[in-house]
Design a protein around this motif. Structure first.
Motif, PDB file in Angstrom:
ATOM      1  N   ARG A  46      64.213  -9.930  35.778  1.00  0.00           N
ATOM      2  CA  ARG A  46      63.174  -9.252  36.555  1.00  0.00           C
ATOM      3  C   ARG A  46      63.782  -8.006  37.171  1.00  0.00           C
ATOM      4  O   ARG A  46      64.734  -8.071  37.934  1.00  0.00           O
TER       5      ARG A  46
ATOM      6  N   TRP B   1      57.303 -13.451  33.611  1.00  0.00           N
ATOM      7  CA  TRP B   1      57.929 -13.303  34.926  1.00  0.00           C
ATOM      8  C   TRP B   1      58.614 -11.944  35.030  1.00  0.00           C
ATOM      9  O   TRP B   1      58.453 -11.242  36.032  1.00  0.00           O
TER      10      TRP B   1
ATOM     11  N   LYS C 248      54.664 -14.322  39.897  1.00  0.00           N
ATOM     12  CA  LYS C 248      55.735 -14.187  40.879  1.00  0.00           C
ATOM     13  C   LYS C 248      56.942 -15.060  40.566  1.00  0.00           C
ATOM     14  O   LYS C 248      58.071 -14.677  40.857  1.00  0.00           O
TER      15      LYS C 248
ATOM     16  N   ALA D  65      59.230  -2.914  34.605  1.00  0.00           N
ATOM     17  CA  ALA D  65      58.349  -4.000  34.154  1.00  0.00           C
ATOM     18  C   ALA D  65      57.144  -3.427  33.421  1.00  0.00           C
ATOM     19  O   ALA D  65      56.714  -3.966  32.403  1.00  0.00           O
TER      20      ALA D  65
ATOM     21  N   ARG E 147      56.332  -9.092  35.502  1.00  0.00           N
ATOM     22  CA  ARG E 147      55.688  -9.169  36.814  1.00  0.00           C
ATOM     23  C   ARG E 147      54.208  -9.522  36.767  1.00  0.00           C
ATOM     24  O   ARG E 147      53.427  -9.109  37.613  1.00  0.00           O
TER      25      ARG E 147
ATOM     26  N   ALA F  76      59.395  -2.559  39.308  1.00  0.00           N
ATOM     27  CA  ALA F  76      58.029  -2.530  38.792  1.00  0.00           C
ATOM     28  C   ALA F  76      57.871  -1.470  37.701  1.00  0.00           C
ATOM     29  O   ALA F  76      57.122  -1.673  36.743  1.00  0.00           O
TER      30      ALA F  76
END
Length: 132
Positions: free
Chosen positions: A71, A12, A18, A77, A15, A74
């Motif tokens: 999280r 998670w 979702k 991630a 990514r 991006a």
């Protein structure tokens, strides 16, 4: 002892999925392999582990470079893993093959066909005996 993060949380945070519940469902369905083994969602992931991930947006083979339970953006991630070159090439080929597949959907049709569109479909159907 090495630091570990739950597999579902890592997927998670990286990514690939979702939500954590979608990640758990993928793990339970066998779409995730950790170091070549089928695992459970609570299994710990450490730096250096290899993952094979079958997600709706592609198949990935990655090596874990970092751990996170949260999280983030991006860019952060993407810094948690490194995708193998073979995996990246295969995904590109799969995307290219998918782009070449014929599309049988009419762009203006949503839901049930209209009467006019149904007549056009029936006119194309050569195997329909009612069409003669």
């Amino acid at each position: 002892m090495a630091e570990k993060v739950r597999l579902d949380k890592w997927l998670w945070a990286a990514r690939f999925f979702k939500t954590r519940s979608i990640a758990i469902a993928a793990i339970d369905a066998g779409h995730i392999n950790l170091n070549g083994e089928r695992v459970k969602p609570a299994r710990g992931v450490t730096v250096g582990d290899s993952l094979r991930i079958h997600a709706p947006h592609g198949n990935f083979e990655v090596e874990v470079l970092g751990l996170s339970e949260q999280r983030r953006s991006a860019e952060l991630a993407r810094s948690l893993y490194s995708e193998t070159e073979r995996s990246a090439e295969k995904r590109k080929l799969d995307q290219f093959a998918k782009a070449l597949e014929p599309q049988f959907d009419h762009p203006h049709v949503r839901g049930r066909p209209t009467k006019k569109w149904r007549r056009k479909l029936d006119a194309l159907d050569v195997h329909n005996p009612n069409n003669s």
